[in-house]
Motif scaffolding. Structure first.
Motif, PDB file in Angstrom:
ATOM      1  N   MET A   1       0.782  -1.052   0.002  1.00 25.11           N
ATOM      2  CA  MET A   1      -0.044   0.128   0.167  1.00 25.11           C
ATOM      3  C   MET A   1       0.967   1.377  -0.054  1.00 25.11           C
ATOM      4  N   SER A   2       0.431   2.102  -0.703  1.00 26.95           N
ATOM      5  CA  SER A   2       1.418   3.234  -0.922  1.00 26.95           C
ATOM      6  C   SER A   2       0.788   4.411   0.153  1.00 26.95           C
ATOM      7  N   ALA A   3       1.896   4.992   0.930  1.00 23.55           N
ATOM      8  CA  ALA A   3       1.605   5.831   2.016  1.00 23.55           C
ATOM      9  C   ALA A   3       1.307   7.320   1.498  1.00 23.55           C
ATOM     10  N   ARG A   4       0.629   8.123   2.127  1.00 24.47           N
ATOM     11  CA  ARG A   4       0.363   9.498   1.776  1.00 24.47           C
ATOM     12  C   ARG A   4       1.117  10.200   2.590  1.00 24.47           C
ATOM     13  N   ILE A   5       2.160  11.193   2.225  1.00 21.98           N
ATOM     14  CA  ILE A   5       3.048  12.016   2.837  1.00 21.98           C
ATOM     15  C   ILE A   5       2.559  13.379   2.841  1.00 21.98           C
ATOM     16  N   LEU A   6       2.417  14.195   3.732  1.00 24.00           N
ATOM     17  CA  LEU A   6       2.213  15.390   3.841  1.00 24.00           C
ATOM     18  C   LEU A   6       3.434  16.330   3.901  1.00 24.00           C
ATOM     19  N   VAL A   7       3.930  16.991   3.012  1.00 23.62           N
ATOM     20  CA  VAL A   7       5.085  17.738   3.202  1.00 23.62           C
ATOM     21  C   VAL A   7       4.755  19.254   3.708  1.00 23.62           C
ATOM     22  N   VAL A   8       5.172  19.763   4.583  1.00 25.35           N
ATOM     23  CA  VAL A   8       5.153  21.111   5.268  1.00 25.35           C
ATOM     24  C   VAL A   8       6.323  22.025   5.090  1.00 25.35           C
ATOM     25  N   ASP A   9       6.081  23.038   4.376  1.00 29.80           N
ATOM     26  CA  ASP A   9       7.232  24.025   4.194  1.00 29.80           C
ATOM     27  C   ASP A   9       6.887  25.221   3.523  1.00 29.80           C
ATOM     28  N   ASP A  10       7.183  26.199   3.869  1.00 30.95           N
ATOM     29  CA  ASP A  10       6.812  27.597   3.163  1.00 30.95           C
ATOM     30  C   ASP A  10       7.665  28.096   2.230  1.00 30.95           C
ATOM     31  N   VAL A  11       8.825  27.192   1.911  1.00 24.55           N
ATOM     32  CA  VAL A  11       9.504  27.595   0.699  1.00 24.55           C
ATOM     33  C   VAL A  11       9.246  26.792  -0.449  1.00 24.55           C
ATOM     34  N   PRO A  12       8.457  27.124  -1.348  1.00 24.65           N
ATOM     35  CA  PRO A  12       7.913  26.117  -2.564  1.00 24.65           C
ATOM     36  C   PRO A  12       9.462  25.447  -3.194  1.00 24.65           C
ATOM     37  N   ALA A  13      10.330  25.640  -3.273  1.00 25.57           N
ATOM     38  CA  ALA A  13      11.539  25.275  -3.802  1.00 25.57           C
ATOM     39  C   ALA A  13      11.724  23.794  -3.108  1.00 25.57           C
TER      40      ALA A  13
ATOM     41  N   ARG B   1      11.335  13.704  -4.771  1.00 24.99           N
ATOM     42  CA  ARG B   1      11.900  12.561  -4.125  1.00 24.99           C
ATOM     43  C   ARG B   1      10.926  11.576  -3.957  1.00 24.99           C
ATOM     44  N   LEU B   2      10.052  11.696  -2.986  1.00 25.61           N
ATOM     45  CA  LEU B   2       8.825  10.948  -2.851  1.00 25.61           C
ATOM     46  C   LEU B   2       8.192  10.258  -3.784  1.00 25.61           C
ATOM     47  N   SER B   3       7.802  11.264  -4.598  1.00 27.40           N
ATOM     48  CA  SER B   3       6.943  10.595  -5.747  1.00 27.40           C
ATOM     49  C   SER B   3       7.755   9.523  -6.767  1.00 27.40           C
ATOM     50  N   ALA B   4       9.077   9.686  -6.783  1.00 25.12           N
ATOM     51  CA  ALA B   4       9.937   8.843  -7.514  1.00 25.12           C
ATOM     52  C   ALA B   4       9.975   7.509  -6.876  1.00 25.12           C
ATOM     53  N   GLU B   5       9.564   7.476  -5.595  1.00 29.26           N
ATOM     54  CA  GLU B   5       9.475   6.005  -4.872  1.00 29.26           C
ATOM     55  C   GLU B   5       8.108   5.539  -4.626  1.00 29.26           C
ATOM     56  N   TYR B   6       7.091   6.203  -5.354  1.00 24.56           N
ATOM     57  CA  TYR B   6       5.629   5.825  -5.372  1.00 24.56           C
ATOM     58  C   TYR B   6       4.901   6.108  -4.142  1.00 24.56           C
ATOM     59  N   PHE B   7       5.157   7.105  -3.472  1.00 27.11           N
ATOM     60  CA  PHE B   7       4.471   7.796  -2.361  1.00 27.11           C
ATOM     61  C   PHE B   7       3.623   8.762  -3.148  1.00 27.11           C
ATOM     62  N   ASP B   8       2.325   8.863  -2.187  1.00 30.45           N
ATOM     63  CA  ASP B   8       1.409   9.855  -2.782  1.00 30.45           C
ATOM     64  C   ASP B   8       1.785  11.173  -1.880  1.00 30.45           C
ATOM     65  N   VAL B   9       2.115  12.306  -2.403  1.00 30.70           N
ATOM     66  CA  VAL B   9       2.446  13.632  -1.870  1.00 30.70           C
ATOM     67  C   VAL B   9       1.337  14.555  -1.667  1.00 30.70           C
ATOM     68  N   MET B  10       1.118  14.957  -0.544  1.00 33.58           N
ATOM     69  CA  MET B  10       0.368  16.126  -0.422  1.00 33.58           C
ATOM     70  C   MET B  10       1.101  17.308   0.227  1.00 33.58           C
ATOM     71  N   THR B  11       0.682  18.453   0.129  1.00 35.99           N
ATOM     72  CA  THR B  11       1.816  19.804   0.465  1.00 35.99           C
ATOM     73  C   THR B  11       1.027  20.836   1.215  1.00 35.99           C
TER      74      THR B  11
ATOM     75  N   CYS C   1      -3.343  12.119   5.889  1.00 36.72           N
ATOM     76  CA  CYS C   1      -2.122  11.635   5.811  1.00 36.72           C
ATOM     77  C   CYS C   1      -1.625  10.833   6.515  1.00 36.72           C
ATOM     78  N   ASP C   2      -0.664  10.156   6.300  1.00 39.42           N
ATOM     79  CA  ASP C   2       0.127   8.992   6.890  1.00 39.42           C
ATOM     80  C   ASP C   2       1.255   9.230   7.575  1.00 39.42           C
ATOM     81  N   ILE C   3       2.208  10.233   6.998  1.00 38.43           N
ATOM     82  CA  ILE C   3       3.547  10.686   7.687  1.00 38.43           C
ATOM     83  C   ILE C   3       3.746  12.023   7.407  1.00 38.43           C
TER      84      ILE C   3
END
Length: 457
Positions: free
Chosen positions: A1-13, A21-31, A47-49
């Motif tokens: 099962m693919s985990a859903r990762i929440l990335v929290v950062d105020d810098v868009p880059a 990086r995470l999408s390349a490893e088949y994780f679902d990414v939210m921001t 989100c999972d992490i």
């Protein structure tokens, strides 16, 4: 099962880099670009992490983490702080706020992915226990969420496995301020010691003389009595590669020498809190309400539990946009088994049938006795094609070997019919899914029995 990762950062880059990086490893990414937005997403269980930056304008990462870990609805979500701050004081402040790890930028791809995968496995296991505990709560049991939030993580029982006297004496002295410590300097005896000691945490040095510390960790994960005990590994900096391997085989956390006193205590408390929480969940689910939710004859969950838990699974599937497969199974000509061989033989068939069902499904799947000779299997995150293969495998398992009855003195042929469908439409009523599966089961029996019939939504 693919985990859903929440990335929290105020810098868009920074967000884009982690997302790639995470999408390349088949994780679902939210921001999320700020703490308020992150707290809202986490509270909706989306989100999972969480990968959390520290330096943000509206609310810094320490405060976000503290709020997540003191909220009963979100305290179980793993939080990894990813920041340019690298002083021991900053790291310890993050761990004291409840973070599961504190990674300093720039973070290597290997370290990041290994940590995320490790925490994903932990989160998936905890989610399954939590979901079943929610069902327990609905039928009157007390959930352990608030006691988990209040737990300080102190007063644990720790086994320290280290064969360097100077090392284990210093570590034991530090840990003894908050916990009961046993030291095992002989690694060949450590596994037996761990199995007998009812420990809350194992701390294992990976730099043992003439013994592979990773093998000890692997053995602890394979042994039933130590499988759920968290492991904190300690290694010299040049052994960081072995630490990453340790995360893959089940190590929960790690420290590099020289060991900072405050960080050691903080990481130990985190692991002990998590152990106590999952133990409470298991106690609620597997002991306190066992009689209320289990079919006494087969040992499978009963209809009462299925109806409540299925609603939870369906709601989660709809929220996440994931498929949910459901099959209804019926033992063919079961009345004739009772008529020809007696009800004791019928009970023998039902018990053995339940055994074969368990062997054919995954641990996260839900198997229930629906009533009489009818059973229901619910398979999260499973589409119709995959569920069809599982159903066919189960059908062959039943038909392929006769069932022993009357204490093995007789063997009789048994077959089953299976109706299969999936929840595909967001918000679809559970009753409609059951009815569709039941219609498919009727077709299977009408078409000659001993077969699987699928019916799409």
């Amino acid at each position: 099962m693919s985990a859903r990762i929440l990335v929290v950062d105020d810098v868009p880059a920074n967000v884009k880099l982690l997302e790639a990086r995470l999408s390349a490893e088949y994780f679902d990414v939210m921001t999320a670009s700020n703490g308020t937005e992150a707290l809202a997403l986490a509270s909706r269980a989306e989100c999972d992490i969480i990968l959390l930056d520290v330096m943000m304008p509206d609310m810094d990462g320490f405060e976000v983490c503290r709020r997540l870990k003191t909220d009963p609805a979100t305290h179980h979500i793993p939080v990894v702080m990813v920041t340019a701050l690298d002083s021991p004081a900053d790291r310890n402040r993050g761990l004291e706020a409840g973070a599961d790890d504190f990674l300093t930028k720039p973070v290597s791809d290997v370290v990041l992915i290994a940590r995320v995968r490790s925490l994903t496995r932990l989160k998936m296991m905890t989610d399954e226990l939590r979901m079943r505990a929610i069902t327990s709560l609905e039928i009157g049991m007390q959930a352990p969420e608030r006691s988990a939030v209040a737990d300080t993580g102190r007063g644990g029982r720790i086994l320290l496995v280290d064969d360097r006297q100077s090392s284990y004496e210093r570590l034991a002295t530090i840990l003894a301020a908050e916990h009961t410590i046993d030291v095992e300097p002989n690694p060949t005896e450590a596994l037996f010691h761990a199995a007998e000691g009812n420990y809350d945490l194992l701390i294992v040095s990976l730099d043992l003389n003439n013994f592979d510390g990773l093998r000890l960790c692997s053995q602890a994960r394979s042994l039933e009595r130590t499988r759920h005990v968290p492991i904190l590994a300690i290694a010299d900096p040049e052994n960081s590669t072995r630490l990453l391997r340790g995360l893959e085989i089940g190590v929960n956390d790690y420290l590099l020498r020289p060991i900072d006193k405050t960080e050691l205590l903080a990481r130990a408390r985190t692991q002990i809190r998590r152990r106590r929480y999952t133990d409470h969940l298991r106690d609620n689910v597997q002991n306190s309400i066992e009689m209320a939710i289990t079919d006494a004859l087969t040992g499978l969950h009963n209809r009462r539990y299925m109806e409540s838990h299925l609603a939870t699974l369906a709601e989660q599937a709809s929220t996440r946009g994931k498929p949910l497969a459901l099959m209804i199974l019926d033992i063919d000509y079961f009345k004739s088994i009772n008529d020809n061989y007696g009800h004791d033989a019928g009970d023998d068939v039902l018990r053995e049938f339940a055994v074969r069902v368990r062997k054919s499904i995954r641990g996260i799947d839900l198997a229930c006795r629906y009533g009489g000779e009818e059973f229901v299997i619910v398979m999260p995150e499973t589409d119709l094609h995959v569920a069809g293969m599982v159903a066919e495998r189960l059908r062959r398992s039943i038909a392929g070997e006769p069932f022993a009855v009357h204490k093995g003195t007789k063997r009789i042929e048994v077959t089953i019919s299976i109706g299969l469908t999936t929840l595909e439409q967001k918000g679809e009523a559970v009753a409609d899914v059951l009815k569709r599966a039941d219609t498919a089961l009727y077709r299977a029996k009408h078409d000659g029995r001993n077969r699987v019939v699928s019916q799409a939504a």
